[in-house]
Design a protein around this motif. Sequence first.
Motif, PDB file in Angstrom:
ATOM      1  N   ALA A  48      41.671  38.830  40.021  1.00 45.43           N
ATOM      2  CA  ALA A  48      41.802  37.891  41.138  1.00 45.43           C
ATOM      3  C   ALA A  48      43.239  37.453  41.374  1.00 45.43           C
ATOM      4  O   ALA A  48      43.532  36.825  42.393  1.00 45.43           O
ATOM      5  CB  ALA A  48      40.936  36.657  40.878  1.00 45.43           C
ATOM      6  N   GLY A  49      44.133  37.773  40.462  1.00 47.77           N
ATOM      7  CA  GLY A  49      45.515  37.333  40.606  1.00 47.77           C
ATOM      8  C   GLY A  49      45.760  35.924  40.141  1.00 47.77           C
ATOM      9  O   GLY A  49      46.825  35.350  40.370  1.00 47.77           O
ATOM     10  N   VAL A  50      44.774  35.327  39.454  1.00 49.27           N
ATOM     11  CA  VAL A  50      44.939  33.977  38.896  1.00 49.27           C
ATOM     12  C   VAL A  50      45.801  34.025  37.648  1.00 49.27           C
ATOM     13  O   VAL A  50      46.643  33.157  37.412  1.00 49.27           O
ATOM     14  CB  VAL A  50      43.557  33.358  38.566  1.00 49.27           C
ATOM     15  N   LEU A  51      45.603  35.057  36.843  1.00 45.07           N
ATOM     16  CA  LEU A  51      46.300  35.223  35.573  1.00 45.07           C
ATOM     17  C   LEU A  51      47.133  36.498  35.621  1.00 45.07           C
ATOM     18  O   LEU A  51      46.667  37.533  36.098  1.00 45.07           O
ATOM     19  CB  LEU A  51      45.279  35.300  34.437  1.00 45.07           C
ATOM     20  N   ILE A  65      49.014  44.308  42.140  1.00 44.98           N
ATOM     21  CA  ILE A  65      49.051  42.918  42.589  1.00 44.98           C
ATOM     22  C   ILE A  65      49.696  41.986  41.565  1.00 44.98           C
ATOM     23  O   ILE A  65      50.194  40.919  41.927  1.00 44.98           O
ATOM     24  CB  ILE A  65      47.643  42.406  42.961  1.00 44.98           C
ATOM     25  N   ASN A  66      49.691  42.378  40.283  1.00 40.64           N
ATOM     26  CA  ASN A  66      50.284  41.498  39.273  1.00 40.64           C
ATOM     27  C   ASN A  66      51.800  41.428  39.396  1.00 40.64           C
ATOM     28  O   ASN A  66      52.435  40.559  38.791  1.00 40.64           O
ATOM     29  CB  ASN A  66      49.899  41.944  37.865  1.00 40.64           C
ATOM     30  N   THR A  67      52.410  42.316  40.187  1.00 38.75           N
ATOM     31  CA  THR A  67      53.864  42.268  40.404  1.00 38.75           C
ATOM     32  C   THR A  67      54.230  41.389  41.590  1.00 38.75           C
ATOM     33  O   THR A  67      55.410  41.120  41.813  1.00 38.75           O
ATOM     34  CB  THR A  67      54.423  43.677  40.638  1.00 38.75           C
ATOM     35  N   TRP A  68      53.235  40.938  42.341  1.00 43.65           N
ATOM     36  CA  TRP A  68      53.509  40.124  43.520  1.00 43.65           C
ATOM     37  C   TRP A  68      53.884  38.695  43.126  1.00 43.65           C
ATOM     38  O   TRP A  68      53.427  38.189  42.079  1.00 43.65           O
ATOM     39  CB  TRP A  68      52.271  40.042  44.412  1.00 43.65           C
ATOM     40  N   ARG A  71      52.575  33.244  45.404  1.00 43.64           N
ATOM     41  CA  ARG A  71      52.141  32.875  46.757  1.00 43.64           C
ATOM     42  C   ARG A  71      51.416  34.027  47.436  1.00 43.64           C
ATOM     43  O   ARG A  71      50.392  33.827  48.113  1.00 43.64           O
ATOM     44  CB  ARG A  71      53.354  32.445  47.590  1.00 43.64           C
ATOM     45  N   ARG A  72      51.922  35.249  47.239  1.00 43.37           N
ATOM     46  CA  ARG A  72      51.268  36.407  47.836  1.00 43.37           C
ATOM     47  C   ARG A  72      49.928  36.684  47.163  1.00 43.37           C
ATOM     48  O   ARG A  72      48.957  37.063  47.818  1.00 43.37           O
ATOM     49  CB  ARG A  72      52.178  37.636  47.746  1.00 43.37           C
ATOM     50  N   ARG A  73      49.866  36.481  45.853  1.00 39.72           N
ATOM     51  CA  ARG A  73      48.596  36.670  45.152  1.00 39.72           C
ATOM     52  C   ARG A  73      47.558  35.653  45.607  1.00 39.72           C
ATOM     53  O   ARG A  73      46.377  35.969  45.749  1.00 39.72           O
ATOM     54  CB  ARG A  73      48.810  36.590  43.644  1.00 39.72           C
ATOM     55  N   ALA A  75      47.416  34.267  48.567  1.00 40.92           N
ATOM     56  CA  ALA A  75      46.991  34.670  49.907  1.00 40.92           C
ATOM     57  C   ALA A  75      46.001  35.828  49.832  1.00 40.92           C
ATOM     58  O   ALA A  75      45.012  35.874  50.579  1.00 40.92           O
ATOM     59  CB  ALA A  75      48.209  35.059  50.740  1.00 40.92           C
ATOM     60  N   PHE A  76      46.253  36.755  48.915  1.00 40.99           N
ATOM     61  CA  PHE A  76      45.336  37.880  48.702  1.00 40.99           C
ATOM     62  C   PHE A  76      43.967  37.377  48.262  1.00 40.99           C
ATOM     63  O   PHE A  76      42.928  37.825  48.768  1.00 40.99           O
ATOM     64  CB  PHE A  76      45.925  38.820  47.643  1.00 40.99           C
ATOM     65  N   ARG A  77      43.948  36.428  47.330  1.00 38.18           N
ATOM     66  CA  ARG A  77      42.679  35.910  46.817  1.00 38.18           C
ATOM     67  C   ARG A  77      41.906  35.193  47.930  1.00 38.18           C
ATOM     68  O   ARG A  77      40.685  35.340  48.047  1.00 38.18           O
ATOM     69  CB  ARG A  77      42.942  34.967  45.643  1.00 38.18           C
ATOM     70  N   ILE A  78      42.600  34.416  48.743  1.00 39.38           N
ATOM     71  CA  ILE A  78      41.941  33.706  49.839  1.00 39.38           C
ATOM     72  C   ILE A  78      41.356  34.693  50.847  1.00 39.38           C
ATOM     73  O   ILE A  78      40.242  34.523  51.339  1.00 39.38           O
ATOM     74  CB  ILE A  78      42.945  32.755  50.532  1.00 39.38           C
ATOM     75  N   ARG A  79      42.089  35.744  51.125  1.00 37.69           N
ATOM     76  CA  ARG A  79      41.703  36.683  52.176  1.00 37.69           C
ATOM     77  C   ARG A  79      40.676  37.715  51.704  1.00 37.69           C
ATOM     78  O   ARG A  79      39.743  38.069  52.427  1.00 37.69           O
ATOM     79  CB  ARG A  79      42.960  37.392  52.681  1.00 37.69           C
ATOM     80  N   GLU A  80      40.826  38.206  50.486  1.00 33.83           N
ATOM     81  CA  GLU A  80      40.086  39.386  50.057  1.00 33.83           C
ATOM     82  C   GLU A  80      39.019  39.137  48.994  1.00 33.83           C
ATOM     83  O   GLU A  80      38.150  39.983  48.790  1.00 33.83           O
ATOM     84  CB  GLU A  80      41.068  40.437  49.495  1.00 33.83           C
ATOM     85  N   VAL A  81      39.103  38.001  48.299  1.00 29.07           N
ATOM     86  CA  VAL A  81      38.262  37.796  47.114  1.00 29.07           C
ATOM     87  C   VAL A  81      37.305  36.614  47.306  1.00 29.07           C
ATOM     88  O   VAL A  81      37.723  35.524  47.704  1.00 29.07           O
ATOM     89  CB  VAL A  81      39.132  37.548  45.862  1.00 29.07           C
TER      90      VAL A  81
END
Length: 219
Positions: A48-51, A65-68, A71-73, A75-81
């Motif tokens: 999820a990009g939380v950790l 995604i772990n390199t993002w 803030r981008r992670r 946004a990804f979680r809000i949009r995709e997860v």
Amino acid sequence: MIQTNSLCVRFNDRAAIRYADLSFEDGQSYVLLGASGCGKSTLLNMIAGVLTPTDGTVSVNGEAINTWPQRRRDAFRIREVGYVYQDFKLIENMTVQDNIDILRLEHVDTSGKDALLDRLGILPMKKRRVRSLSGGEKQRVAIARALIKSPNIILADEPTGNLNYETGRDVMQQLIENTGKGTLIVVTHDDRLAPMFNHVLDMNAIAHFETGEGVAEHA
């Protein structure tokens, strides 16, 4: 598609978890079985990009995604997860419908909430404050909030932990049916639910704990 490669999380100088490489395909459902403390939630949080993993990569459709930046992670979680957290993460003083409608602040269309709440059996409770609900009812509100986005990825951490078996099976079926072309990854310790999924993964074979003085250098 979600892929993990050489994932490792170090908790301190003497403890780490290493994960086998995994692939999760679009349109498929996966259940991760294992007892509490075996690294299931940690894996979900990395997807999820939380950790952020100490080592290795989590890739979604070929992007690590772990390199993002965080803030981008986010946004990804809000949009995709769609994430069903084990501790719900609901706002207790708000009503059921407001806990879902708050997603409008993130430009999520919540107009289908009544139909979704009805399928989950909690439509009559939509104007009640979350603090007045039982644990099982809160669980279903959390599931509704995750599904309302029609996300490409659904992550669920013990989504039936506060439900009896029959109700839990019904709720799990809702998760599976609403996955569509996306990917569903569920963690649970209840192996009775495993036959419902396309793929069953044993965390005992996936996550390996390392302890000792060499962990810091090795990890």
